[in-house]
Write a protein that holds these residues in place. Sequence first.
Motif, PDB file in Angstrom:
ATOM      1  N   LYS A  65       0.844  -1.201   0.000  1.00  0.00           N
ATOM      2  CA  LYS A  65       0.000   0.000   0.000  1.00  0.00           C
ATOM      3  C   LYS A  65       0.875   1.246   0.000  1.00  0.00           C
ATOM      4  O   LYS A  65       1.921   1.286   0.659  1.00  0.00           O
ATOM      5  CB  LYS A  65      -0.902   0.026   1.237  1.00  0.00           C
ATOM      6  CG  LYS A  65      -2.006  -1.018   1.231  1.00  0.00           C
ATOM      7  CD  LYS A  65      -2.898  -0.880   2.464  1.00  0.00           C
ATOM      8  CE  LYS A  65      -4.002  -1.936   2.450  1.00  0.00           C
ATOM      9  NZ  LYS A  65      -4.872  -1.825   3.644  1.00  0.00           N
ATOM     10  N   ASN A  66       0.408   2.245  -0.709  1.00  0.00           N
ATOM     11  CA  ASN A  66       1.027   3.563  -0.656  1.00  0.00           C
ATOM     12  C   ASN A  66       0.033   4.514   0.027  1.00  0.00           C
ATOM     13  O   ASN A  66      -1.054   4.764  -0.497  1.00  0.00           O
ATOM     14  CB  ASN A  66       1.352   4.068  -2.064  1.00  0.00           C
ATOM     15  CG  ASN A  66       2.444   3.234  -2.732  1.00  0.00           C
ATOM     16  OD1 ASN A  66       3.535   3.086  -2.191  1.00  0.00           O
ATOM     17  ND2 ASN A  66       2.145   2.666  -3.879  1.00  0.00           N
ATOM     18  N   LEU A  71       4.039   7.152   3.041  1.00  0.00           N
ATOM     19  CA  LEU A  71       4.628   5.887   3.467  1.00  0.00           C
ATOM     20  C   LEU A  71       4.253   4.766   2.495  1.00  0.00           C
ATOM     21  O   LEU A  71       3.117   4.675   2.023  1.00  0.00           O
ATOM     22  CB  LEU A  71       4.132   5.507   4.863  1.00  0.00           C
ATOM     23  CG  LEU A  71       4.639   6.340   6.048  1.00  0.00           C
ATOM     24  CD1 LEU A  71       3.996   5.852   7.340  1.00  0.00           C
ATOM     25  CD2 LEU A  71       6.160   6.265   6.169  1.00  0.00           C
ATOM     26  N   LYS A  72       5.242   3.951   2.207  1.00  0.00           N
ATOM     27  CA  LYS A  72       5.005   2.754   1.403  1.00  0.00           C
ATOM     28  C   LYS A  72       5.103   1.554   2.350  1.00  0.00           C
ATOM     29  O   LYS A  72       6.113   1.372   3.033  1.00  0.00           O
ATOM     30  CB  LYS A  72       6.051   2.634   0.300  1.00  0.00           C
ATOM     31  CG  LYS A  72       5.902   1.382  -0.559  1.00  0.00           C
ATOM     32  CD  LYS A  72       7.022   1.295  -1.600  1.00  0.00           C
ATOM     33  CE  LYS A  72       6.932   0.007  -2.407  1.00  0.00           C
ATOM     34  NZ  LYS A  72       8.027  -0.106  -3.385  1.00  0.00           N
ATOM     35  N   ILE A  73       4.038   0.736   2.407  1.00  0.00           N
ATOM     36  CA  ILE A  73       3.980  -0.376   3.361  1.00  0.00           C
ATOM     37  C   ILE A  73       3.850  -1.695   2.612  1.00  0.00           C
ATOM     38  O   ILE A  73       2.921  -1.884   1.827  1.00  0.00           O
ATOM     39  CB  ILE A  73       2.808  -0.201   4.353  1.00  0.00           C
ATOM     40  CG1 ILE A  73       2.993   1.098   5.144  1.00  0.00           C
ATOM     41  CG2 ILE A  73       2.720  -1.404   5.293  1.00  0.00           C
ATOM     42  CD1 ILE A  73       1.886   1.393   6.115  1.00  0.00           C
ATOM     43  N   GLN A  74       4.800  -2.569   2.865  1.00  0.00           N
ATOM     44  CA  GLN A  74       4.763  -3.913   2.291  1.00  0.00           C
ATOM     45  C   GLN A  74       4.650  -4.948   3.406  1.00  0.00           C
ATOM     46  O   GLN A  74       5.290  -4.819   4.448  1.00  0.00           O
ATOM     47  CB  GLN A  74       6.045  -4.210   1.496  1.00  0.00           C
ATOM     48  CG  GLN A  74       6.146  -3.520   0.157  1.00  0.00           C
ATOM     49  CD  GLN A  74       7.402  -3.957  -0.594  1.00  0.00           C
ATOM     50  OE1 GLN A  74       8.384  -4.379   0.004  1.00  0.00           O
ATOM     51  NE2 GLN A  74       7.367  -3.841  -1.917  1.00  0.00           N
ATOM     52  N   ASN A  75       3.836  -5.960   3.174  1.00  0.00           N
ATOM     53  CA  ASN A  75       3.770  -7.113   4.070  1.00  0.00           C
ATOM     54  C   ASN A  75       4.422  -8.282   3.335  1.00  0.00           C
ATOM     55  O   ASN A  75       3.953  -8.692   2.279  1.00  0.00           O
ATOM     56  CB  ASN A  75       2.315  -7.422   4.414  1.00  0.00           C
ATOM     57  CG  ASN A  75       2.196  -8.563   5.420  1.00  0.00           C
ATOM     58  OD1 ASN A  75       3.180  -9.028   5.966  1.00  0.00           O
ATOM     59  ND2 ASN A  75       0.974  -9.016   5.643  1.00  0.00           N
ATOM     60  N   LYS A  76       5.547  -8.782   3.889  1.00  0.00           N
ATOM     61  CA  LYS A  76       6.325  -9.819   3.200  1.00  0.00           C
ATOM     62  C   LYS A  76       6.491 -11.051   4.079  1.00  0.00           C
ATOM     63  O   LYS A  76       6.489 -10.966   5.309  1.00  0.00           O
ATOM     64  CB  LYS A  76       7.711  -9.264   2.827  1.00  0.00           C
ATOM     65  CG  LYS A  76       7.655  -8.122   1.835  1.00  0.00           C
ATOM     66  CD  LYS A  76       9.006  -7.428   1.687  1.00  0.00           C
ATOM     67  CE  LYS A  76      10.012  -8.253   0.969  1.00  0.00           C
ATOM     68  NZ  LYS A  76      11.266  -7.509   0.691  1.00  0.00           N
ATOM     69  N   THR A  77       6.639 -12.198   3.438  1.00  0.00           N
ATOM     70  CA  THR A  77       6.887 -13.438   4.170  1.00  0.00           C
ATOM     71  C   THR A  77       8.300 -13.429   4.742  1.00  0.00           C
ATOM     72  O   THR A  77       9.232 -12.884   4.149  1.00  0.00           O
ATOM     73  CB  THR A  77       6.711 -14.671   3.265  1.00  0.00           C
ATOM     74  OG1 THR A  77       7.562 -14.539   2.120  1.00  0.00           O
ATOM     75  CG2 THR A  77       5.268 -14.806   2.811  1.00  0.00           C
ATOM     76  N   ALA A  78       8.449 -14.068   5.920  1.00  0.00           N
ATOM     77  CA  ALA A  78       9.730 -14.101   6.617  1.00  0.00           C
ATOM     78  C   ALA A  78       9.875 -15.434   7.348  1.00  0.00           C
ATOM     79  O   ALA A  78       8.874 -16.067   7.707  1.00  0.00           O
ATOM     80  CB  ALA A  78       9.807 -12.944   7.612  1.00  0.00           C
ATOM     81  N   PRO A  79      11.104 -15.891   7.601  1.00  0.00           N
ATOM     82  CA  PRO A  79      11.301 -17.151   8.329  1.00  0.00           C
ATOM     83  C   PRO A  79      10.783 -17.048   9.763  1.00  0.00           C
ATOM     84  O   PRO A  79      10.727 -15.967  10.346  1.00  0.00           O
ATOM     85  CB  PRO A  79      12.827 -17.328   8.325  1.00  0.00           C
ATOM     86  CG  PRO A  79      13.343 -16.400   7.296  1.00  0.00           C
ATOM     87  CD  PRO A  79      12.386 -15.259   7.211  1.00  0.00           C
ATOM     88  N   VAL A 376       8.157  -0.867   6.189  1.00  0.00           N
ATOM     89  CA  VAL A 376       7.571   0.475   6.047  1.00  0.00           C
ATOM     90  C   VAL A 376       8.658   1.435   5.568  1.00  0.00           C
ATOM     91  O   VAL A 376       9.659   1.652   6.255  1.00  0.00           O
ATOM     92  CB  VAL A 376       6.977   0.966   7.381  1.00  0.00           C
ATOM     93  CG1 VAL A 376       6.327   2.335   7.201  1.00  0.00           C
ATOM     94  CG2 VAL A 376       5.965  -0.047   7.919  1.00  0.00           C
ATOM     95  N   PHE A 377       8.480   2.005   4.369  1.00  0.00           N
ATOM     96  CA  PHE A 377       9.472   2.886   3.759  1.00  0.00           C
ATOM     97  C   PHE A 377       8.979   4.334   3.835  1.00  0.00           C
ATOM     98  O   PHE A 377       7.875   4.648   3.380  1.00  0.00           O
ATOM     99  CB  PHE A 377       9.703   2.495   2.299  1.00  0.00           C
ATOM    100  CG  PHE A 377      10.146   1.065   2.116  1.00  0.00           C
ATOM    101  CD1 PHE A 377      11.487   0.725   2.195  1.00  0.00           C
ATOM    102  CD2 PHE A 377       9.214   0.059   1.885  1.00  0.00           C
ATOM    103  CE1 PHE A 377      11.895  -0.590   2.033  1.00  0.00           C
ATOM    104  CE2 PHE A 377       9.607  -1.264   1.724  1.00  0.00           C
ATOM    105  CZ  PHE A 377      10.961  -1.590   1.795  1.00  0.00           C
ATOM    106  N   GLY A 378       9.808   5.192   4.424  1.00  0.00           N
ATOM    107  CA  GLY A 378       9.408   6.599   4.575  1.00  0.00           C
ATOM    108  C   GLY A 378      10.493   7.551   4.145  1.00  0.00           C
ATOM    109  O   GLY A 378      11.552   7.163   3.633  1.00  0.00           O
ATOM    110  N   ASP A 379      10.201   8.837   4.386  1.00  0.00           N
ATOM    111  CA  ASP A 379      11.140   9.911   4.055  1.00  0.00           C
ATOM    112  C   ASP A 379      11.018  11.017   5.105  1.00  0.00           C
ATOM    113  O   ASP A 379      10.723  12.173   4.810  1.00  0.00           O
ATOM    114  CB  ASP A 379      10.846  10.458   2.654  1.00  0.00           C
ATOM    115  CG  ASP A 379      11.888  11.490   2.180  1.00  0.00           C
ATOM    116  OD1 ASP A 379      13.031  11.400   2.686  1.00  0.00           O
ATOM    117  OD2 ASP A 379      11.542  12.334   1.357  1.00  0.00           O
ATOM    118  N   GLY A 380      11.207  10.584   6.374  1.00  0.00           N
ATOM    119  CA  GLY A 380      11.143  11.546   7.472  1.00  0.00           C
ATOM    120  C   GLY A 380       9.762  11.753   8.078  1.00  0.00           C
ATOM    121  O   GLY A 380       9.564  12.672   8.879  1.00  0.00           O
ATOM    122  N   GLN A 381       8.755  10.920   7.717  1.00  0.00           N
ATOM    123  CA  GLN A 381       7.413  11.107   8.246  1.00  0.00           C
ATOM    124  C   GLN A 381       7.397  10.929   9.773  1.00  0.00           C
ATOM    125  O   GLN A 381       8.089  10.056  10.320  1.00  0.00           O
ATOM    126  CB  GLN A 381       6.434  10.099   7.618  1.00  0.00           C
ATOM    127  CG  GLN A 381       6.042  10.399   6.198  1.00  0.00           C
ATOM    128  CD  GLN A 381       6.972   9.737   5.194  1.00  0.00           C
ATOM    129  OE1 GLN A 381       8.111   9.413   5.520  1.00  0.00           O
ATOM    130  NE2 GLN A 381       6.498   9.518   3.978  1.00  0.00           N
TER     131      GLN A 381
END
Length: 384
Positions: A65-66, A71-79, A376-381
């Motif tokens: 989601k953007n 903010l760009k939010i990704q839900n990813k699989t992890a071990p 979660v990818f941001g730019d100072g939010q």
Amino acid sequence: MIDILDRRRDDIIKANKKDLELFDKSDRAMYDRLIVDDKKVDGMIKSVQEVMQQEDPVGKVKSEKNLDNGLKIQNKTAPFGTIMIIYESRPDVTIEAAVLAFKANNKILLKGGKEAIHSNIILEECWHQALEENNLDSDWIKLLHLNREETQAFLKKPTEKLDLIVPRGGERLIAFVKEHAQCAVLISGRGNNFLYVAKDANWEQSIKVILNAKTDKISACNALDKILVDTRIPEYENKIKELASILKDQGVSLVVDETIGQVLTTEAKIVEESLWYQEFLEMKCLIGAVASIEEAIAKINQYSGGHSATIMTQDQELAMEFMDQVDSAAVYHNASTRFTDGGQMGVGAELAISTDKLHHRGPLGLEQLVTNKYYVFGDGQIRV
């Protein structure tokens, strides 16, 4: 690992013979699970090949989601991290469980039963040889040499971080793990599978499915234990007698409820209700009578292990009612419960058959051996 298993198959079978010689053969189901022969080694190799060819389950984007705030939010699989599996008798689990965990970037601690100790030790040696040849730490796959008391102490206070425990076994083992574990537990519970013959069932087809589900492999958790026959089926008494005769000809001993006992007057009757809950793991079957699909569903949901259940009917709507309402990991229409298996269901090698509802139910294959986390990818939010 494939090469090592093939190269050392004679050593593996020889080690297994030591376990077989020490085992009490009166427990046929456990003995069958313990046997390692050429065919079983071939099965181990095939499991590794199948998992090797599957797509890596880690790092897959489940959602993205953007947001309006940038903010760009990704839900990813992890071990998971470190998985512990506790199992009895079956040395092939030492291969299947480990290759699945490893492919999904998990460490695995293998707690096999003492009855398979020689088999498991040599299979661990094979794993360590494969890891070391590829400059990897042998701690990725580790066999725990612990007795019951030491296992209890380990569960209460692990010497390393545990993220998930999968107990494969009976009620006592599961209760033991749930009582002492300090992390998430995913249950691979008892089978005690049911088959309901509805009033409009194809009788010849029903007999064929019952025989396969009951007699094909009694040591499997997907074997049939209980048969419910609708009293409204045409020629009810004759069909009950025919079913009993066919099962007994195949060496299956019978136990019957009060209603069936009025037809099969010489068969053993149910003495205690606890028999309805029991997973037999032997050539034994309970036959009961029901007067409706509602009664069949209620009985299955009360007594079964939540593993597998079948309805034999030619009515699609009736089948869907059964499949929707029966609370089992796998529900079948006109098919044997013996298909509840990772390989048979297209999942591939499996860690276990989960009868839990979180985080997964049914065969635990490669794709189920991951959890998830948010990126979660941001730019100072900042939140205001």
